[in-house]
Design a protein around this motif. Structure first.
Motif, PDB file in Angstrom:
ATOM      1  N   SER A  43      -6.182  37.188  26.224  1.00 31.81           N
ATOM      2  CA  SER A  43      -7.131  36.478  25.371  1.00 31.81           C
ATOM      3  C   SER A  43      -7.832  37.481  24.469  1.00 31.81           C
ATOM      4  CB  SER A  43      -8.163  35.736  26.221  1.00 31.81           C
ATOM      5  OG  SER A  43      -9.025  36.666  26.862  1.00 31.81           O
ATOM      6  N   VAL A  44      -8.411  36.998  23.393  1.00 32.35           N
ATOM      7  CA  VAL A  44      -9.129  37.884  22.478  1.00 32.35           C
ATOM      8  C   VAL A  44     -10.261  38.599  23.200  1.00 32.35           C
ATOM      9  CG1 VAL A  44     -10.562  37.974  20.405  1.00 32.35           C
ATOM     10  CG2 VAL A  44      -8.524  36.520  20.442  1.00 32.35           C
ATOM     11  N   VAL A  45     -11.032  37.861  23.985  1.00 31.24           N
ATOM     12  CA  VAL A  45     -12.172  38.449  24.695  1.00 31.24           C
ATOM     13  C   VAL A  45     -11.722  39.550  25.645  1.00 31.24           C
ATOM     14  CG1 VAL A  45     -14.019  37.993  26.352  1.00 31.24           C
ATOM     15  CG2 VAL A  45     -13.595  36.386  24.482  1.00 31.24           C
ATOM     16  N   ASP A  46     -10.676  39.301  26.422  1.00 30.54           N
ATOM     17  CA  ASP A  46     -10.214  40.300  27.386  1.00 30.54           C
ATOM     18  C   ASP A  46      -9.606  41.519  26.697  1.00 30.54           C
ATOM     19  OD1 ASP A  46     -11.056  38.818  29.545  1.00 30.54           O
ATOM     20  OD2 ASP A  46      -9.109  37.909  29.939  1.00 30.54           O
ATOM     21  N   ALA A  47      -8.904  41.293  25.590  1.00 37.30           N
ATOM     22  CA  ALA A  47      -8.301  42.414  24.866  1.00 37.30           C
ATOM     23  C   ALA A  47      -9.369  43.354  24.331  1.00 37.30           C
ATOM     24  CB  ALA A  47      -7.429  41.895  23.725  1.00 37.30           C
ATOM     25  N   VAL A  48     -10.424  42.779  23.800  1.00 34.43           N
ATOM     26  CA  VAL A  48     -11.483  43.565  23.160  1.00 34.43           C
ATOM     27  C   VAL A  48     -12.350  44.283  24.187  1.00 34.43           C
ATOM     28  CG1 VAL A  48     -13.641  43.297  21.862  1.00 34.43           C
ATOM     29  CG2 VAL A  48     -11.537  42.206  21.041  1.00 34.43           C
ATOM     30  N   LYS A  49     -12.504  43.676  25.342  1.00 30.94           N
ATOM     31  CA  LYS A  49     -13.474  44.159  26.332  1.00 30.94           C
ATOM     32  C   LYS A  49     -13.282  45.632  26.682  1.00 30.94           C
ATOM     33  CE  LYS A  49     -14.272  41.165  29.447  1.00 30.94           C
ATOM     34  NZ  LYS A  49     -14.085  40.280  30.628  1.00 30.94           N
ATOM     35  N   SER A  50     -12.059  46.058  26.912  1.00 30.24           N
ATOM     36  CA  SER A  50     -11.820  47.428  27.365  1.00 30.24           C
ATOM     37  C   SER A  50     -11.302  48.345  26.264  1.00 30.24           C
ATOM     38  CB  SER A  50     -10.813  47.421  28.525  1.00 30.24           C
ATOM     39  OG  SER A  50      -9.564  46.890  28.098  1.00 30.24           O
ATOM     40  N   ALA A  51     -11.295  47.871  25.016  1.00 35.89           N
ATOM     41  CA  ALA A  51     -10.715  48.658  23.923  1.00 35.89           C
ATOM     42  C   ALA A  51     -11.700  49.675  23.359  1.00 35.89           C
ATOM     43  CB  ALA A  51     -10.253  47.721  22.817  1.00 35.89           C
ATOM     44  N   ASP A  52     -11.159  50.796  22.905  1.00 33.85           N
ATOM     45  CA  ASP A  52     -11.938  51.762  22.138  1.00 33.85           C
ATOM     46  C   ASP A  52     -11.986  51.348  20.667  1.00 33.85           C
ATOM     47  OD1 ASP A  52     -12.024  53.661  24.388  1.00 33.85           O
ATOM     48  OD2 ASP A  52      -9.901  54.007  23.931  1.00 33.85           O
ATOM     49  N   ALA A  96       2.087  51.649  19.291  1.00 33.21           N
ATOM     50  CA  ALA A  96       2.728  51.721  20.609  1.00 33.21           C
ATOM     51  C   ALA A  96       3.763  52.841  20.626  1.00 33.21           C
ATOM     52  CB  ALA A  96       3.376  50.383  20.952  1.00 33.21           C
ATOM     53  N   LYS A  97       4.442  53.038  19.513  1.00 31.71           N
ATOM     54  CA  LYS A  97       5.436  54.109  19.404  1.00 31.71           C
ATOM     55  C   LYS A  97       4.787  55.473  19.593  1.00 31.71           C
ATOM     56  CE  LYS A  97       9.277  55.562  16.437  1.00 31.71           C
ATOM     57  NZ  LYS A  97       9.972  55.310  15.141  1.00 31.71           N
ATOM     58  N   LYS A  98       3.517  55.586  19.195  1.00 28.06           N
ATOM     59  CA  LYS A  98       2.761  56.832  19.356  1.00 28.06           C
ATOM     60  C   LYS A  98       2.034  56.880  20.701  1.00 28.06           C
ATOM     61  CE  LYS A  98       3.601  59.018  15.512  1.00 28.06           C
ATOM     62  NZ  LYS A  98       4.166  60.383  15.476  1.00 28.06           N
ATOM     63  N   LYS A  99       2.394  55.973  21.586  1.00 24.22           N
ATOM     64  CA  LYS A  99       1.908  55.949  22.978  1.00 24.22           C
ATOM     65  C   LYS A  99       0.442  55.554  23.111  1.00 24.22           C
ATOM     66  CE  LYS A  99       5.980  57.269  24.122  1.00 24.22           C
ATOM     67  NZ  LYS A  99       6.968  56.238  24.573  1.00 24.22           N
ATOM     68  N   HIS A 100      -0.105  54.880  22.103  1.00 24.95           N
ATOM     69  CA  HIS A 100      -1.429  54.294  22.293  1.00 24.95           C
ATOM     70  C   HIS A 100      -1.305  53.069  23.197  1.00 24.95           C
ATOM     71  CE1 HIS A 100      -3.386  56.905  19.427  1.00 24.95           C
ATOM     72  NE2 HIS A 100      -2.464  56.625  18.512  1.00 24.95           N
ATOM     73  N   ASP A 101      -2.373  52.730  23.871  1.00 27.43           N
ATOM     74  CA  ASP A 101      -2.415  51.579  24.770  1.00 27.43           C
ATOM     75  C   ASP A 101      -2.792  50.349  23.936  1.00 27.43           C
ATOM     76  OD1 ASP A 101      -2.923  49.655  26.692  1.00 27.43           O
ATOM     77  OD2 ASP A 101      -4.157  50.953  27.949  1.00 27.43           O
ATOM     78  N   VAL A 102      -1.795  49.533  23.595  1.00 30.28           N
ATOM     79  CA  VAL A 102      -1.979  48.424  22.661  1.00 30.28           C
ATOM     80  C   VAL A 102      -2.007  47.095  23.398  1.00 30.28           C
ATOM     81  CG1 VAL A 102      -0.959  47.161  20.720  1.00 30.28           C
ATOM     82  CG2 VAL A 102      -0.877  49.677  20.771  1.00 30.28           C
ATOM     83  N   THR A 103      -3.045  46.299  23.123  1.00 34.60           N
ATOM     84  CA  THR A 103      -3.135  44.943  23.643  1.00 34.60           C
ATOM     85  C   THR A 103      -3.402  43.989  22.489  1.00 34.60           C
ATOM     86  OG1 THR A 103      -4.059  45.714  25.749  1.00 34.60           O
ATOM     87  CG2 THR A 103      -4.334  43.380  25.219  1.00 34.60           C
ATOM     88  N   PHE A 104      -2.578  42.960  22.372  1.00 37.11           N
ATOM     89  CA  PHE A 104      -2.802  41.928  21.365  1.00 37.11           C
ATOM     90  C   PHE A 104      -3.753  40.882  21.922  1.00 37.11           C
ATOM     91  CE2 PHE A 104       1.292  43.639  20.021  1.00 37.11           C
ATOM     92  CZ  PHE A 104       1.131  43.733  18.649  1.00 37.11           C
TER      93      PHE A 104
END
Length: 201
Positions: free
Chosen positions: A55-64, A24-32
């Motif tokens: 939720s785990v499912v929602d966090a993963v859905k849009s992640a690279d 997050a400090k490096k400005k990546h878009d972080v979702t737990f």
């Protein structure tokens, strides 16, 4: 060129939190991704570092990139929730360990490793082993006496490895390429070596 990545971190314990703070400090878009995304500690952490929780499912859905920072025992449940993770980079930070009367030892996967077993279950994802052999304190401060700590990584997809290398360097480590994913058989026991040295040092 530094890329801004959408990262889902599954697990918000010491390692997950440390990675989240650094990225997050490096400005990546972080979702737990968490069982309880509204838990007080996680909400406070996200507010502090500018991350999100879902939720785990929602966090993963849009992640690279998806970082598995949960205990090894939770891997089956997470994979059942999120499916094949097709096309996504999966950083395996887990350690498949067992505790018995003689202490801690690695779970054996003859001719394989826990990371390779994960790859078999999600064949269209790109698994990279990394961040499994350091403490949370090293994520907070990876430089000692002006020298960067080394962090090893291995995987079979060159593009995925390049992005993970960037994320390792974003934490502040010296990234060391350990070759293909089968090298996870060598990296996994390094966790036990690190713990042994920490206990005797």
């Amino acid at each position: 060129m530094t890329l801004t990545l959408k990262i889902a971190i599954v697990g918000s314990g010491n390692i997950g939190e440390g990675l989240g703070r650094a990225w997050a400090k490096k400005k990546h878009d972080v979702t737990f991704g968490a069982r309880d995304p509204k838990g007080a500690e996680l909400v406070a952490l996200c507010a502090e570092i500018g991350a999100k929780a879902s939720s785990v499912v929602d966090a993963v859905k849009s992640a690279d990139v998806v970082a598995f920072a949960m205990p090894w025992g939770a891997v089956d449940d997470v994979l059942k929730q999120v499916g094949g993770l097709d096309g996504k980079i999966v950083i395996d930070c887990t350690n498949a360990v067992e505790r018995g009367p003689t202490g801690m030892h690695m779970t054996e996967f003859p001719g394989s490793s826990s990371s390779e077993e994960i790859q078999k279950r999600i064949p269209k994802a790109h698994v990279v082993k990394s961040f499994n052999a350091q403490g949370a304190e090293n994520l907070r401060e990876p430089t000692y006496g002006g020298v960067k700590s080394s962090n090893f990584y291995c995987g079979d997809d060159a593009t995925a490895k390049a992005k993970v290398r960037q994320l390792i360097e974003d934490v502040g480590f010296d990234a060391v390429d350990a070759g293909p994913l089968k090298s996870a058989r060598l990296l996994a026991p390094m966790m036990l070596l690190w713990i042994t040295c920490a206990q005797t040092g």
